[in-house]
Design an enzyme around this catalytic site. Structure first.
Site, mmCIF file in Angstrom:
data_model
loop_
_atom_site.group_PDB
_atom_site.id
_atom_site.type_symbol
_atom_site.label_atom_id
_atom_site.label_comp_id
_atom_site.label_asym_id
_atom_site.label_seq_id
_atom_site.Cartn_x
_atom_site.Cartn_y
_atom_site.Cartn_z
ATOM 1 N N GLU A 119 0.807 -1.205 0.000
ATOM 2 C CA GLU A 119 0.000 0.000 0.000
ATOM 3 C C GLU A 119 0.846 1.264 0.000
ATOM 4 O OE1 GLU A 119 -3.610 -2.010 2.656
ATOM 5 O OE2 GLU A 119 -2.739 -0.085 3.256
ATOM 6 N N GLU A 187 -8.586 2.111 -4.608
ATOM 7 C CA GLU A 187 -9.679 1.832 -3.666
ATOM 8 C C GLU A 187 -10.315 3.122 -3.180
ATOM 9 O OE1 GLU A 187 -10.666 -0.608 0.478
ATOM 10 O OE2 GLU A 187 -8.679 -0.771 -0.445
#
Length: 286
Positions: A119, A187
């Site tokens: 991430e 996302e």
């Protein structure tokens, strides 16, 4: 007879983007679900650190450890034959140093993963990505709402609503691509921003709560099949209510046991009559 599917590899993702073919991805955390989603024809199976939320009962992904992730990666590997298997790098498995990131990502490849996902797109993360790619470990990036950053974000929030933040996300996506990512998950970002990133990048984007303009989509399996009761994320579509089916099945089983309806002769084995008679005789002599 169903034609045999071609093994999905890292290069397949770029081929699909260039051909305008959508990429289908889903999470899995154990052997039976991995087997089923692979047979269903998905392109990518992600062993996500979302295992913490939907399997292990944590309230976030932060407590998930490498040991837990490796356990689930090995299980999923046994079920996946065709899709590309990607392992999520859990919190603190890659942030401390490049050497730590290479070691942990390498362990996932030893366990059978074919790529890892991590991430963020800040300079330290980009440096890690570049180092992983340089030693032969394929990487999927992840931008927008990144669950391991939940405390910094102040909760689950759409990222990139404001123009300045949206521009930073575009820049991070380009940096991740330059560092060698072969795909990027977006996302919880506005669909307009996802469309801009998708157009800017030569590598594919895979959306979750990012609208229809990404090159592919991913969902958490438990959201997709309705495994857990109650609330579902707005971006998730429940294609089944498997949790309700399981609950009903167990309720019916419990009722039949209590009423003496289970097991029936169909679920019972009998001794051959002659052996039963011999047993009775042996019992009398004892």
């Amino acid at each position: 007879m169903t034609p045999q599917r071609r093994k999905v590899r890292v290069q397949t993702f770029l081929e699909k983007k260039q051909a305008g073919e959508k990429i289908v991805a889903v999470t899995a955390y154990d052997y039976p679900t991995a087997l089923l989603v692979d047979e269903a024809g998905v392109d990518m199976v992600l062993v996500g650190d979302s295992v913490g939320n939907v399997v292990l009962g944590y309230d976030s992904t932060l407590p998930v450890t490498m040991e837990e992730m490796r356990h689930h990666v090995r299980a999923v590997r046994r079920g996946v034959k065709t899709a590309l298997l990607v392992a999520d790098m859990p919190f603190l498995s890659y942030q401390s140093s490049v050497a730590q990131a290479i070691e942990n990502a390498g362990l996932f490849l030893k366990d059978g993963a074919e790529a890892v996902k991590l991430e963020g797109g800040t300079p330290p993360i980009v440096q890690v990505v570049r180092a992983l790619v340089d030693v032969g470990i394929p990487v999927v990036g992840h931008l927008g709402f990144t669950p391991q950053w939940i405390h910094q974000f102040g909760g689950v929030r759409v990222r990139g609503r404001r123009s300045e933040e949206a521009k930073r996300l575009v820049d991070m996506a380009l940096a991740l691509q330059d560092a060698g990512c072969f795909a990027i998950v977006l996302e919880l970002v506005p669909e307009e921003l996802a469309a801009i990133v998708t157009e800017k990048l030569s590598i594919p984007t895979i959306g979750i709560g990012a609208g229809p303009h990404c090159d592919g989509q991913i969902l958490v399996l438990h959201d997709l099949i309705g495994m857990l009761p109650g609330w579902s994320p707005r971006h998730a579509k429940r294609y089944a209510e498997v949790g309700e089916l399981i609950r009903h099945a167990v309720e019916t089983y419990a009722q039949e046991v209590r009423e003496g309806k289970f097991p029936t002769p169909e679920q019972t084995t009998k001794m051959p009559p002659e052996e039963l008679e011999r047993l009775k005789q042996l019992m009398q002599k004892s």
